[in-house]
Design a protein around this motif. Sequence first.
Motif, mmCIF file in Angstrom:
data_model
loop_
_atom_site.group_PDB
_atom_site.id
_atom_site.type_symbol
_atom_site.label_atom_id
_atom_site.label_comp_id
_atom_site.label_asym_id
_atom_site.label_seq_id
_atom_site.Cartn_x
_atom_site.Cartn_y
_atom_site.Cartn_z
ATOM 1 N N VAL A 41 6.591 -9.839 35.212
ATOM 2 C CA VAL A 41 6.669 -8.734 36.173
ATOM 3 C C VAL A 41 5.244 -8.299 36.481
ATOM 4 O O VAL A 41 4.479 -7.962 35.572
ATOM 5 N N CYS A 42 4.880 -8.319 37.752
ATOM 6 C CA CYS A 42 3.528 -7.954 38.178
ATOM 7 C C CYS A 42 3.605 -6.728 39.080
ATOM 8 O O CYS A 42 4.235 -6.782 40.136
ATOM 9 N N ASP A 43 2.963 -5.650 38.661
ATOM 10 C CA ASP A 43 2.978 -4.411 39.436
ATOM 11 C C ASP A 43 1.673 -4.300 40.222
ATOM 12 O O ASP A 43 0.660 -3.853 39.699
ATOM 13 N N GLU A 44 1.705 -4.734 41.473
ATOM 14 C CA GLU A 44 0.561 -4.680 42.389
ATOM 15 C C GLU A 44 -0.700 -5.286 41.760
ATOM 16 O O GLU A 44 -1.735 -4.635 41.657
ATOM 17 N N PRO A 45 -0.642 -6.561 41.355
ATOM 18 C CA PRO A 45 -1.757 -7.167 40.618
ATOM 19 C C PRO A 45 -2.995 -7.434 41.454
ATOM 20 O O PRO A 45 -4.046 -7.751 40.897
ATOM 21 N N THR A 46 -2.912 -7.335 42.783
ATOM 22 C CA THR A 46 -4.081 -7.602 43.620
ATOM 23 C C THR A 46 -4.657 -6.338 44.250
ATOM 24 O O THR A 46 -5.606 -6.420 45.034
ATOM 25 N N THR A 47 -4.132 -5.175 43.898
ATOM 26 C CA THR A 47 -4.523 -3.928 44.560
ATOM 27 C C THR A 47 -6.016 -3.646 44.456
ATOM 28 O O THR A 47 -6.648 -3.180 45.419
ATOM 29 N N LEU A 48 -6.631 -3.903 43.304
ATOM 30 C CA LEU A 48 -8.029 -3.555 43.078
ATOM 31 C C LEU A 48 -8.988 -4.710 43.370
ATOM 32 O O LEU A 48 -10.186 -4.600 43.082
ATOM 33 N N LEU A 49 -8.470 -5.792 43.961
ATOM 34 C CA LEU A 49 -9.274 -6.990 44.139
ATOM 35 C C LEU A 49 -9.706 -7.181 45.582
ATOM 36 O O LEU A 49 -9.020 -6.746 46.510
ATOM 37 N N ASP A 50 -10.854 -7.862 45.769
ATOM 38 C CA ASP A 50 -11.263 -8.241 47.115
ATOM 39 C C ASP A 50 -10.412 -9.421 47.581
ATOM 40 O O ASP A 50 -9.580 -9.950 46.836
ATOM 41 N N VAL A 75 2.351 -7.199 33.881
ATOM 42 C CA VAL A 75 0.940 -7.112 34.255
ATOM 43 C C VAL A 75 0.758 -5.911 35.175
ATOM 44 O O VAL A 75 1.454 -5.774 36.185
ATOM 45 N N PHE A 76 -0.188 -5.037 34.822
ATOM 46 C CA PHE A 76 -0.450 -3.823 35.578
ATOM 47 C C PHE A 76 -1.436 -4.092 36.715
ATOM 48 O O PHE A 76 -2.152 -5.106 36.723
ATOM 49 N N SER A 77 -1.506 -3.143 37.643
ATOM 50 C CA SER A 77 -2.455 -3.278 38.752
ATOM 51 C C SER A 77 -3.892 -3.162 38.259
ATOM 52 O O SER A 77 -4.791 -3.801 38.808
ATOM 53 N N ASP A 78 -4.121 -2.354 37.229
ATOM 54 C CA ASP A 78 -5.461 -2.169 36.677
ATOM 55 C C ASP A 78 -5.557 -2.924 35.361
ATOM 56 O O ASP A 78 -4.998 -2.493 34.346
#
Length: 229
Positions: free
Chosen positions: A155-164, A78-81
């Motif tokens: 594998v999750c690559d920064e999955p919350t980066t774009l979230l509030d 799962v990508f960050s975006d």
Amino acid sequence: MIRIEGVSHRYGEREVLKDIDLSLVEDRVGVIGANGSGKSTLARLLNGLVVPSTGRVLVDGLDTARDGAGVRRKVAFVFSDPDAQIIMPTVAEDVAFSLRRLGLDKAEVAGRVSDVLVRFGLGGHADHPAHLLSSGQKQLLALASVLVTEPAVLVCDEPTTLLDLRNSRQVADLIAGLAQRVVLITHDLDLLHGWARVLVIDEGQVVADGPAEQSIAHYRSLMATGRPC
């Protein structure tokens, strides 16, 4: 088991990972490090999105460079975006697309899609245009679309980066409750509270490997030297 054996990786002349040796067997493994440290490249090595320049990565004995398709059936990413993963026009179609190679009949596909959408809080959005979802809903859709195939590892690559904050916590809670083994790359150190194993990557090498509290303390000391995070 995921084995990383003598792995280095280059992009052109730039070496981003150097002589990595790891065995990943825990249910939860966190990976932290400054921007450009190599942690995202390490993440992509785990399911063959990137193959090593030297060394090898094995997933249950499968070499990612030789059997990428077999590895990706076991290890989802799962990508960050989430927009990088959403392909189909509607929410239900996007989840169903992930099942296309499993040889399921229409009824079984429909059942699995319905079940996973309800599980991820998207049951009322099956026919909704996928790209019109909120950022949080898109990340939930990205997770649903990979987990519907029932991989062994996520594998999750920064999955919350774009979230509030609210959506970050929703995604984090969902990941925490998964039956799958999880490798989580993140800058959100709070997500790793209580994790038994966290790796710190610095300048392409593993410089700390231990319980979350220990590894995070090491990472904070690195950042105190003035390196960009």
